[in-house]
Design an enzyme around this catalytic site. Structure first.
Site, mmCIF file in Angstrom:
data_model
loop_
_atom_site.group_PDB
_atom_site.id
_atom_site.type_symbol
_atom_site.label_atom_id
_atom_site.label_comp_id
_atom_site.label_asym_id
_atom_site.label_seq_id
_atom_site.Cartn_x
_atom_site.Cartn_y
_atom_site.Cartn_z
ATOM 1 N N GLY A 46 6.450 11.357 -24.399
ATOM 2 C CA GLY A 46 6.230 10.466 -25.207
ATOM 3 C C GLY A 46 6.684 10.854 -26.819
ATOM 4 O O GLY A 46 7.069 12.104 -27.076
ATOM 5 N N GLN A 51 7.442 10.720 -35.718
ATOM 6 C CA GLN A 51 8.141 11.987 -35.394
ATOM 7 C C GLN A 51 9.411 11.942 -35.907
ATOM 8 O O GLN A 51 10.242 13.017 -36.081
ATOM 9 C CB GLN A 51 7.953 12.301 -33.967
ATOM 10 C CG GLN A 51 6.513 12.776 -33.677
ATOM 11 C CD GLN A 51 6.298 13.059 -32.248
ATOM 12 O OE1 GLN A 51 6.301 12.120 -31.453
ATOM 13 N NE2 GLN A 51 6.759 14.355 -31.997
ATOM 14 N N CYS A 92 3.519 19.227 -28.193
ATOM 15 C CA CYS A 92 4.131 18.386 -28.968
ATOM 16 C C CYS A 92 5.519 18.744 -29.438
ATOM 17 O O CYS A 92 5.676 19.925 -29.968
ATOM 18 C CB CYS A 92 3.063 18.258 -30.368
ATOM 19 S SG CYS A 92 3.773 16.919 -31.297
ATOM 20 N N LEU A 93 6.274 17.976 -29.471
ATOM 21 C CA LEU A 93 7.642 18.135 -29.923
ATOM 22 C C LEU A 93 7.760 18.438 -31.427
ATOM 23 O O LEU A 93 8.618 19.206 -31.873
ATOM 24 C CB LEU A 93 8.649 16.793 -29.269
ATOM 25 C CG LEU A 93 8.688 16.352 -27.855
ATOM 26 C CD1 LEU A 93 9.600 15.270 -28.006
ATOM 27 C CD2 LEU A 93 9.549 17.706 -27.422
ATOM 28 N N HIS A 134 -2.393 10.435 -27.666
ATOM 29 C CA HIS A 134 -1.682 11.652 -28.597
ATOM 30 C C HIS A 134 -0.855 10.709 -29.443
ATOM 31 O O HIS A 134 -0.506 11.143 -30.845
ATOM 32 C CB HIS A 134 -0.746 12.396 -27.862
ATOM 33 C CG HIS A 134 0.093 13.659 -28.327
ATOM 34 N ND1 HIS A 134 -0.186 14.979 -28.124
ATOM 35 C CD2 HIS A 134 1.261 13.431 -29.078
ATOM 36 C CE1 HIS A 134 0.753 15.499 -28.665
ATOM 37 N NE2 HIS A 134 1.620 14.438 -29.383
ATOM 38 N N GLU A 135 0.027 9.726 -28.934
ATOM 39 C CA GLU A 135 0.887 9.050 -29.896
ATOM 40 C C GLU A 135 0.390 8.221 -30.785
ATOM 41 O O GLU A 135 0.856 8.088 -32.016
ATOM 42 C CB GLU A 135 2.025 8.240 -28.851
ATOM 43 C CG GLU A 135 2.784 9.004 -27.853
ATOM 44 C CD GLU A 135 3.404 10.245 -28.286
ATOM 45 O OE1 GLU A 135 3.807 10.141 -29.227
ATOM 46 O OE2 GLU A 135 3.806 10.988 -27.269
ATOM 47 N N HIS A 138 -0.316 10.429 -34.020
ATOM 48 C CA HIS A 138 0.960 10.643 -34.782
ATOM 49 C C HIS A 138 0.997 9.152 -35.680
ATOM 50 O O HIS A 138 1.459 9.466 -36.889
ATOM 51 C CB HIS A 138 2.320 10.384 -34.045
ATOM 52 C CG HIS A 138 2.460 11.813 -33.450
ATOM 53 N ND1 HIS A 138 2.747 12.984 -34.245
ATOM 54 C CD2 HIS A 138 2.596 12.331 -32.205
ATOM 55 C CE1 HIS A 138 3.092 14.099 -33.204
ATOM 56 N NE2 HIS A 138 2.974 13.827 -32.209
HETATM 57 O O1 GNR Z 1 5.845 16.142 -24.258
HETATM 58 C C1 GNR Z 1 4.781 15.853 -24.547
HETATM 59 N N1 GNR Z 1 3.833 16.232 -23.700
HETATM 60 C C2 GNR Z 1 2.412 15.944 -23.883
HETATM 61 C C3 GNR Z 1 1.468 16.467 -22.779
HETATM 62 C C4 GNR Z 1 0.201 16.154 -22.981
HETATM 63 C C5 GNR Z 1 -0.218 15.223 -23.572
HETATM 64 C C6 GNR Z 1 0.709 14.598 -24.770
HETATM 65 C C7 GNR Z 1 2.003 14.773 -24.379
HETATM 66 S S1 GNR Z 1 3.135 14.160 -25.748
HETATM 67 C C8 GNR Z 1 4.405 15.495 -25.793
HETATM 68 C C9 GNR Z 1 5.481 14.533 -26.574
HETATM 69 C C10 GNR Z 1 5.097 14.410 -28.160
HETATM 70 O O2 GNR Z 1 5.101 15.333 -29.012
HETATM 71 N N2 GNR Z 1 4.819 13.338 -28.285
HETATM 72 O O3 GNR Z 1 4.296 12.958 -29.511
HETATM 73 NI NI NI Z 2 3.440 14.907 -30.320
#
Ligand code: GNR
Ligand code: NI
Length: 170
Positions: A46, A51, A92-93, A134-135, A138
């Site tokens: 995601g 980001q 998270c990236l 999670h997104e 952000h």
């Molecule tokens: O690549 C991602 N893996 C992930 C694993 C578990 C829950 C959420 C994620 S999102 C993350 C990519 C990212 O940083 N998205 O904002």
């Molecule tokens: Ni993330």
């Protein structure tokens, strides 16, 4: 398609709250396509617009192994259907090498718009549900480090600041 630069913690721009998308035009499609390309290149499941320094309520997700089911989510709103908290171990990236266990709602209903502005909804649980939560964090300026201890947060902060120094010297 362009690969976009992903901001890394502790960049203050990751703390900005994203604005609703109001215009569904070609430039929005280009942003979504560039985000999908960037997410695939960086092997994420995601990516939120915040980001890549775009402060609009736009998310891309693809959970498939063969990257065949891109999902573009605009102006997301979710409602918790099952309040049971599950512990999700996430990366998270924007915070390379960091992992954090996060409590997430088990089952959610998501309402959003697609690239044409059409209203859609879906019910999600498991990894898709965690990824959506999670997104949306952000888009609200919230990061995985906010779920960790200050000790762990400071440690990753110093580590990432140092690795940035090294890059800037080269
Ligand atoms: O690549 C991602 N893996 C992930 C694993 C578990 C829950 C959420 C994620 S999102 C993350 C990519 C990212 O940083 N998205 O904002
Ligand atoms: Ni993330």
């Amino acid at each position: 398609m362009n690969r976009l630069n992903i901001l890394t913690f502790p960049d203050p721009r990751l703390r900005k709250k994203a604005n609703p998308v109001e215009v569904f035009d070609e430039s929005l499609k280009k942003k979504a396509n560039d985000m999908l390309f960037t997410m695939y290149e960086d092997k994420g499941i995601g990516l939120a617009a915040t980001q890549v320094n775009i402060h609009e309520r736009l998310i891309v997700i693809d959970l498939t192994e063969d990257r065949s089911e891109p999902l573009v989510i605009i102006n997301p709103e979710f409602r918790v259907l099952d309040e049971t908290q599950e512990i999700s171990k996430e990366g998270c990236l924007s915070i390379p090498t960091f992992q954090q266990e996060v409590p997430r709602a088990k089952r959610i209903e998501l309402e959003y718009q697609d690239l044409t502005g059409k209203k859609e909804s879906l019910v999600a649980e498991g990894l898709l549900g965690y990824c959506i939560q999670h997104e949306i964090d952000h888009l609200n300026g919230k990061l995985l480090v906010d779920y960790s201890s200050s000790l762990k947060r400071n440690r990753i902060k110093e580590k990432l600041l140092k690795s940035k120094d090294v890059k800037n010297k080269n």
